[in-house]
Scaffold this motif. Sequence first.
Motif, short mmCIF file in Angstrom:
data_model
loop_
_atom_site.label_atom_id
_atom_site.label_comp_id
_atom_site.label_asym_id
_atom_site.label_seq_id
_atom_site.Cartn_x
_atom_site.Cartn_y
_atom_site.Cartn_z
N ARG A 40 9.16 -61.88 -24.05
CA ARG A 40 8.31 -62.48 -25.14
C ARG A 40 6.82 -61.78 -24.94
N ARG A 43 7.74 -57.35 -25.55
CA ARG A 43 8.60 -57.27 -26.88
C ARG A 43 9.32 -56.01 -27.05
N ARG A 45 13.13 -54.70 -25.46
CA ARG A 45 14.28 -55.15 -24.82
C ARG A 45 14.57 -54.46 -23.50
N LEU A 98 10.27 -56.71 -32.74
CA LEU A 98 11.35 -57.44 -32.69
C LEU A 98 12.60 -56.74 -33.10
N ASP A 99 12.57 -55.86 -33.73
CA ASP A 99 14.00 -55.15 -34.43
C ASP A 99 14.23 -54.20 -33.51
N VAL A 114 17.66 -54.50 -29.39
CA VAL A 114 17.41 -55.62 -30.16
C VAL A 114 17.86 -56.92 -29.25
N ARG A 131 19.62 -67.78 -36.22
CA ARG A 131 19.09 -66.48 -36.13
C ARG A 131 17.95 -65.95 -36.69
N GLU A 132 17.74 -66.59 -38.21
CA GLU A 132 16.73 -66.24 -38.89
C GLU A 132 15.64 -67.28 -38.34
N ALA A 135 14.35 -65.59 -35.12
CA ALA A 135 13.48 -64.51 -35.36
C ALA A 135 12.20 -64.91 -35.99
N GLU A 136 11.96 -65.83 -36.53
CA GLU A 136 10.52 -66.29 -37.08
C GLU A 136 9.86 -66.76 -36.08
N GLU A 138 10.22 -65.92 -32.96
CA GLU A 138 9.73 -64.95 -31.97
C GLU A 138 8.60 -64.10 -32.54
N ARG A 139 8.91 -63.87 -33.87
CA ARG A 139 7.69 -63.07 -34.57
C ARG A 139 6.32 -63.89 -34.49
#
Lengths: 196, 215
Positions: A40, A43, A45, A98-99, A114, A131-132, A135-136, A138-139
């Motif tokens: 975190r 950013r 992996r 993130l991607d 990822v 997951r969505e 991801a939000e 995390e963003r």
Amino acid sequence: MDYKRLTDQQIVALAREGREAAFRELIARYERPVLSLIYRLVRDREKAEDLAQDSFIKVLNALDRYDPSYKFSSWMFKIAHNTALDHLRKKGLDTLSLDGSPHAATADETAASVLTAISEDETPEEYTANRELGAEIERAIARLRPEYRTAITLWHAEARPYEEIAEIMGVPLGTVKTYIHRARNELKQHLAHLRI
Amino acid sequence: MSESILHPGADQLEAYVEGTLDEAQQAVLESHLLGCPRCQAELEEWRGLFAALSSMPQLEPSAGFADRVMAHVTLPRSAAARLADRARRWLPRSTLGWALVTLFLALPVAAAAAALAWIAATPWLSLDGVLLWGFEKATAGAAWLTSQASALVLQSRPALWLTGSIETLVATAGLRGIGAAAALFGLIVVASAWILYQNLFRPHTRDVTYAHYSF
């Protein structure tokens, strides 16, 4: 010997006697929280895993000099936090990826870098929704200042008390409270569109 | 609801969800929430944020993570292993070395065995008699050594200087003066011991030093 039932301090004492199983138990206990905290912050992996590895190597090689009157978890997180911050300072990095890793050369490498979360029993719909949402979040966290990210991760994801976070980050208690309060307000704004 | 009502601040709602409000503040807030849909909605936003943040996933390290860490970790040797290592340093490393050590260790054993055989073969000697004779000789030797050593110490220059100084001190300061000096010395010893305890044995306080290390 059932290492799972022992406290961190007892495991450390056994590790200092040279028992490899005790070292491995410490890694098993902290590999996920440490990796998550570092991820975190940086950013990336792959880089997060390298830095987590470095943090463990530093801590485990210094166990004979560890003062047992302090919490092992605080020390472990402090080293991880400092290792990640050193990396950010050296590289001047503070970006969101993130991607996948920005260093990945191929599609496979990108996929491997990822974030892979531990998924519990979820239906496919729940998995997609979570997951969505994940991801939000995390963003949104990625948009915070690094010190806010550490504080918010340790409080919410690792359930660490304010006092321990202050020790880990090496800042006064009041500063930690301010960090967390401001971080939550920023996150609330960033995530407002989701109506969570 | 009238807009003139004083609504709780966002900080208070956050603290309520966090569970850090005291009982009185909590009661006031809860009674307000009962009749205020606007604050209820804001409270739900805070709850949603807390729930979302608390459900942040933990990352799973890739396979072999622990092995990669352990490959760079030096395991401390156990106390028994360290002792064995130290003992091993004193052991001979060649056949000739072992032969010499064996011969060296065998000499006193062979000498003792020969002495015992000689005592047994000599009719006017008994083992008890020999042991008694040896004990007497050893005691006399120790007594002679003690008397020689004490004479050497008492007649040495520092001892003579010390006795002379004490005699002079008693003659000039008297017994009271010596008592006062002894009390002062005792006080200094106690103060020194306290300072040593504070610095060496008392646990560290703040300035979190989890370990003494340098990387």
